[in-house]
Structure formats: structure tokens, C-alpha cells
Design an enzyme around this catalytic site. Sequence first.
Site, PDB file in Angstrom:
ATOM      1  N   ARG A   1       3.449  -7.989  -7.746  1.00  0.00           N
ATOM      2  CA  ARG A   1       2.906  -7.886  -9.358  1.00  0.00           C
ATOM      3  C   ARG A   1       4.178  -7.813  -9.693  1.00  0.00           C
ATOM      4  NH1 ARG A   1      -0.306  -4.214  -6.164  1.00  0.00           N
ATOM      5  NH2 ARG A   1       1.136  -3.094  -6.306  1.00  0.00           N
TER       6      ARG A   1
ATOM      7  N   GLU B   1       7.343   5.050   5.557  1.00  0.00           N
ATOM      8  CA  GLU B   1       7.027   5.989   6.416  1.00  0.00           C
ATOM      9  C   GLU B   1       6.342   6.228   8.067  1.00  0.00           C
ATOM     10  OE1 GLU B   1       4.139  10.901   5.733  1.00  0.00           O
ATOM     11  OE2 GLU B   1       3.814   8.010   4.102  1.00  0.00           O
TER      12      GLU B   1
END
Length: 174
Positions: free
Chosen positions: A59, A96
Site C-alpha cells: 500500500r 511479535e
Amino acid sequence: MIDLAQYIRDVRDFPKKGIVFKDITPLLGNPQALAAAVEQLSEPFTSSGVEIVTGIESRGFIFASLVAQRLGAGFVPIRKPGKLPHKTIRESYDLEYGKDTVEIHADAVRAGQKVLMVDDLLATGGTMSAACKLVESLGGRIVGVAFVIELCFLNGRVKLPGRNVHTLLKVASE
Ligand code: AMP
């Protein structure tokens, strides 16, 4: 002035449970909103002598190429591994769970060139921090880092210390 927040759609549990995905496609589909976003992303940097605008897959490509046109600069893609055809350098960063990697063509930025870094969204800052390392390892001088959306509750700015961070829409909480 146009309210860009109206053109961002929250999609819950995408791409996985617990994530609120910020969908920018309504903004892209509206010519006034898209033009305003590009103008506002570019505005602080119109006198900065920007030579290159980088965009991060995928994007980020959309906004960065329009900002590059607006500033009279070139566009350079920063991509996921294995997508760029010529010689690349890469930088990995922690997620993460696990790691991610970004790549840039080794000849995309010359030493001393002034670079504006653009992406759609600042979350934890890991992606942009790695992208900045790539550009600086080629000798680029980063004049600013610009995003359409900032998820303030994730403190991504901590990973971009000393950088001129410019964001259009600040989201305070999830
Ligand atoms: P980060 O490295 O954590 O700052 O993540 C930033 C990158 O992940 C950007 O390229 C975003 O497009 C994407 N991203 C992260 N979180 C979201 C979200 N909630 N909605 C849309 N895109 C996201």
C-alpha cells in the site's frame, strides 16, 4: 477541509482474529480524498529538496509514487524478499512471532541523496525502522518519514528516534 478519517474503513479480525485492519480503499477510490492525502503527505517537504521517495510494499507504493510526482522526485520500491529483480540489500526485523525482511535495489539510492520515506500506516514501527536502515546503509539522507495513519497506542515512534515523523490521521485507541 476534507475529513480523511471518513474514508478509512475499520475491518475487524482481518487478516487474523484480534486485528482491526485499517482499510484505505475507500480513500483511494475517492479522487478528492486521495488528492488531499497526497497533498498533506507532501506539504511539509515541498522545500526539502527531496530527490527520492521510497514506498513500502504494497500500500505504501500507491501513496509514495503520487507523493514522488507531487515533489518532482523519483520513486523507489522497498519490497518483501525475492521480488526485486536486480542486486538487493536486505534488512530483517522482529515481529511479535518471528521475523520479517525488506529489500531494496543496491543501486536505488546514491550516497548523499535526500530521501522521503512513505508508508500507509505506522503500527509498531518495525517495518519503517528497517526500511530506514536500508536507505541509510546506501548513504541516503532521510529528510522525513510520512504515513497516512498512525496507531498511536502502539508507540511506533519509539522505533524512529530523531526522525522527522509526519502522520495525517492519529488513532488514539483500538
Ligand atoms: P509495523 O511494522 O508494525 O509498523 O507495521 C506497519 C506495516 O504493517 C504497514 O506497512 C501497514 O500497511 C501494515 N499494518 C500494520 N497494522 C495494520 C493495521 N491495523 N491495518 C492496516 N495495515 C496494518
